[in-house]
Design an enzyme around this catalytic site. Structure first.
Site, PDB file in Angstrom:
ATOM      1  N   LYS A 241      38.094  10.895  23.873  1.00 28.51           N
ATOM      2  CA  LYS A 241      36.801  10.534  23.283  1.00 28.51           C
ATOM      3  C   LYS A 241      35.739  11.462  23.850  1.00 28.51           C
ATOM      4  O   LYS A 241      35.626  11.629  25.067  1.00 28.51           O
ATOM      5  CB  LYS A 241      36.421   9.090  23.598  1.00 28.51           C
ATOM      6  CG  LYS A 241      35.075   8.678  22.978  1.00 28.51           C
ATOM      7  CD  LYS A 241      34.541   7.386  23.569  1.00 28.51           C
ATOM      8  CE  LYS A 241      33.960   7.582  24.938  1.00 28.51           C
ATOM      9  NZ  LYS A 241      32.505   7.861  24.947  1.00 28.51           N
TER      10      LYS A 241
ATOM     11  N   THR B  61      26.747  -2.914  23.743  1.00 26.85           N
ATOM     12  CA  THR B  61      27.073  -3.886  24.786  1.00 26.85           C
ATOM     13  C   THR B  61      25.962  -4.049  25.809  1.00 26.85           C
ATOM     14  O   THR B  61      25.974  -4.990  26.597  1.00 26.85           O
ATOM     15  CB  THR B  61      28.369  -3.483  25.506  1.00 26.85           C
ATOM     16  OG1 THR B  61      28.245  -2.154  26.014  1.00 26.85           O
ATOM     17  CG2 THR B  61      29.557  -3.542  24.559  1.00 26.85           C
TER      18      THR B  61
END
Length: 249
Positions: A43, A133
């Site tokens: 990623k 988050t």
């Protein structure tokens, strides 16, 4: 309580995308090379992309499956253009903010499909980011969104699915609710994963790899437990081993 899943057969190591959260291109490239075959992909997010640009992404990724984590959020035409450009980097997965709305997400999905066809390459999975988050109910209220964060996550996930995207990024605590709401084929990519033998650092609401997969996660984004380990390859192999021992039908 978690539930078993019979949805997809994914090799344990292929579930892991390692987050190369560093602007240092030499370190990122060395990590990617050393972990080849031990993880499903890498990623790359805004830090490395901003520091090194598309050429840096190509250098680091090599031929590894790439999750390009740039979270596009703009008017539909601009996001479509960004997605078309991103497809040239051959990502396996890329993401947009679901709060950009239906038209923006539909434009992103169409751009990914058309760009892949033009290039003769496989279409990347396009997934939505629902609620960051770092945001809680009070933060959401300040920006005009009512209700608990979990309700907003479900609302945006359903919109993402209706808009033709492949899945969402979600926190560990949302996996089961999203799997129930969106079905077995909706892709769930989950950060906030910490092996039981790793510290949780500054992350809250963490889950072990085994727990996340048992709950219904498809792919796990894991950074510090691997890249900050004394032996990143051994850490990645240990996580894959832990997953191999999980009870997954």
């Amino acid at each position: 309580m978690t539930t078993k899943t019979t949805r997809k057969t994914i090799a344990p190591q292929d579930r892991i995308f390692v987050g190369l959260d560093t602007p240092d291109i030499e370190r990122a490239a060395a990590l990617a090379k050393s972990l080849a075959g031990a993880v499903g992909g890498i990623k790359i997010g805004k830090e490395l992309f901003t520091a090194q640009g598309p050429d840096g992404v190509r250098l680091v990724a090599g031929g590894a499956p790439l999750f390009l984590d740039l979270k596009f959020h703009d008017i539909p035409n601009t996001v479509a253009g960004a997605v078309r450009a991103a497809v040239h980097l051959r990502p396996a997965i890329l993401n947009v903010h679901a709060s950009g709305g239906r038209a923006m997400m539909q434009a992103a999905a169409q751009a990914a499909r058309e760009a892949a066809e033009d290039l003769g390459t496989e279409r990347p999975k396009v997934i939505g980011v629902t609620v960051l988050t770092s945001l809680d109910a009070r933060d959401l209220e300040e920006v005009g969104q009512r209700g608990p964060a979990g309700e907003q996550v479900l609302r945006l996930a359903r919109l993402t699915q209706d808009s033709g995207l492949d899945g969402v990024v979600c926190s560990p605590r949302e996996i089961e609710a999203l799997r129930r709401a969106c079905g077995p084929d909706f892709l769930l990519v989950v950060p906030g994963i910490r092996p039981s033998w790793s510290t949780s650092d500054d992350q809250k609401r963490v889950m072990t790899p085994e727990e996340a997969v048992a709950a219904g996660a498809d792919h796990l984004v894991i950074s510090r437990p691997i890249i900050a380990a004394d032996d990143p390859l051994a850490a990645a192999q240990r996580i894959a081993g832990d997953l191999s021992g999980a009870l997954i039908d």
